[in-house]
Design an enzyme around this catalytic site. Sequence first.
Site, short mmCIF file in Angstrom:
data_model
loop_
_atom_site.label_atom_id
_atom_site.label_comp_id
_atom_site.label_asym_id
_atom_site.label_seq_id
_atom_site.Cartn_x
_atom_site.Cartn_y
_atom_site.Cartn_z
N HIS A 1 68.92 70.19 31.00
CA HIS A 1 68.46 70.74 29.59
C HIS A 1 68.57 72.46 29.77
O HIS A 1 68.65 72.94 28.57
CB HIS A 1 66.98 70.37 29.50
CG HIS A 1 66.65 70.51 27.90
ND1 HIS A 1 67.38 70.13 26.91
CD2 HIS A 1 65.52 70.99 27.28
CE1 HIS A 1 66.85 70.58 25.67
NE2 HIS A 1 65.64 71.15 26.19
N SER B 1 67.16 73.47 22.12
CA SER B 1 66.26 72.49 21.94
C SER B 1 65.64 72.14 21.10
O SER B 1 66.42 72.09 19.62
CB SER B 1 65.40 72.42 23.28
OG SER B 1 64.76 71.21 23.30
#
Length: 708
Positions: free
Chosen positions: A682, A567
């Site tokens: 995610h 991320s």
Amino acid sequence: MRGGKLLLTALAMSAALSGTAAAQVPDGSDDPFFWLEQTEGERVDAWVAEQNGYSLGVLQGDPRYQPLHDQALAILEARDRIAVPGFNRDGTIDNFWQDQTSVRGVWRRTTLESYLSDQPQWRTILDFDALARAENANWVYKGATCQTPNDDICLISLSDGGKDAVTIREFDASTGRFVEGGFVLPESKGGATWLSNDELLVYRDFGEGSLSTSGYPLVVKRLRRGQSLDQAVEIYRGQPDDLAASAYTLRDPDGRLRAVIVERTIAYYNSERFVLTPEGLKPFALPRDAEVQALLGDRLIVRLLSDWAMPSGDSFRQGDLVAVDLDAFIADPATARGELVLRPGARDSIQDVTTTRNQLLVSLYENVRGSIYVLRPEGATEAGWTRTRLPLPENVSVGLGSTSETTDQLFVNVTGYLTPPTLYLADAAAAQTQVAKTSPERFSAEGLTVEQFQARSADGTMVPYFVVHRADMPLNGATPTLLYGYGGFQNALLPGYSATVGKLWLERGGAYVVANIRGGGEFGPAWHQAALRQNRQRTHEDFIAVAEDLIARQITSPRRLGMMGGSQGGLLVGAVLTQRPELFNAAVIQVPLFDMLRYTQIGAGASWRGEYGDPAIPEQRAWIEEYSPYQRLQAGQPYPEVFIHTSTKDDRVHPSHGRKAAARLDQLGYPVLYYENTDGGHAAGANLRETARRMALEYTYLTRRLMD
């Protein structure tokens, strides 16, 4: 280079990407891989399938893949893991559990006495594997919000494949059934909070104009039982360029409602709050970057990210933990007084704050080593409230777990790089602890040690980092070393036991390094704010300094050094790859941000302008294009073969960042491995089997690059 593929279309060849063009035209019109920003479609799906086929063929074809996969899966599915407990008001304990038979997981319940025994007797409340089969759905459990004081009536959040967007359904834990005719909110980002047994405050997608440019809810409505969504009454609407709007309640330990707060999040670290009164919304005049932590009796506990001079004359510093009388502050913030609860030192950081029925608990880290204090207002002095340290091991990480609202009991998690997790049951009033559960060792730590060093960054700041390695490691630069970092959003990387890192890397002779770089929260708000927006490059410089220090100490060498991050950490690895590729021979780039000139237009990117800046503003685009990895990729550099992985279902950081990075590297002639999980969101893993596969792919790649 794998030529002759979808990457090398006539479009790609005729419109080769240049850093200058991309910086001047951030709308994607000059980007030959702009089409990869489409989430799904025939062309995109074919490209992903081709990439996956190649990368899985290489990595799963390595004879070391399957043993690594089997070891990872055995750890993830182990039945002797600690079942993470959650207190209910009646004293029972809830747990969400996944293993080889409950791949999606099961929500279950037992008594505290049974939980503390060697063989707890669990009652299943909801089996998510069975639910997915019955409804032919790809459900991933995303949590529950239960009524207070009735813990049994809950709003269950279910995600399709791991997306942030969820479907919310009312569920009765006492019967194990969804409530007939109960609340049902269709898929959307956002959430809901109980206002009463028959009322919700809902923030979600209500149709056109109800979402921000970041894709999050702007509208908060009151929804009564029996109403349809279009009958819900609007109580707040934010501005289109805000990040989001939300709502939450403040309740005392008996469940009595003390305040309803509506929050307008303009950007990260910039929120307006309002309190809901019978006359409507009234400003709740906390500093915009303050963080509401807890309610203890009549005191609202707030953590400050910047200095606060109150109208009453009281003043507090950045990083302070402060208490204000909730009713007095709502009635007249101009005359309300504040109390200093705790002031951390320069190398300290408050990581977590919670309450039991009568006590305030703070997880405080001193030079990245944890402790937990019980704080009380009795005998408060100018230096803060009195505090008592809970008796727990030192030089480890400590985490505040679930707390009881009816007693002063709480669970505390203790762990370290070589210390398997231990769960303590604590009595905060008596400042006593007892071991509740221990986790067995998942890898052999014999001969391993942990050291903390510091590296001098480009501006002279000393950056701490931990190295986990063999005690007899030769200082000749030959040790395969994995350097991990994040450096953003005030997220602190604290010492913790990673069974998979230990088994798949440390046990096999590798060293593992965690860099506590600026942008994180290891030393409080100032450590984070030092790398915001125009100063983001400091994060990259800190990471580079750690890599250089590892090489200077001859712990490793560029041939044996790899880096990993996900991320924001994926952005970090990408930026460092383009700035100092000669330092590394491997890079694992997980669910990354990469095209920072278009990040606000992709996925939920617009919500992070407070962290990075806005590329639509020329001055701020100038900061960003200095490090944006996608635009900085160029030919003729000593980039190692990288491994990029992401998820099609990632609706936070869109998979196009990783896709375009892989496509651009391949176009430039570099070897690249790219894998896209079609589920997982995610977190890049919707269930344990997918997580095991991802880990095995990563460590097979690292073995090939750093150990061979």
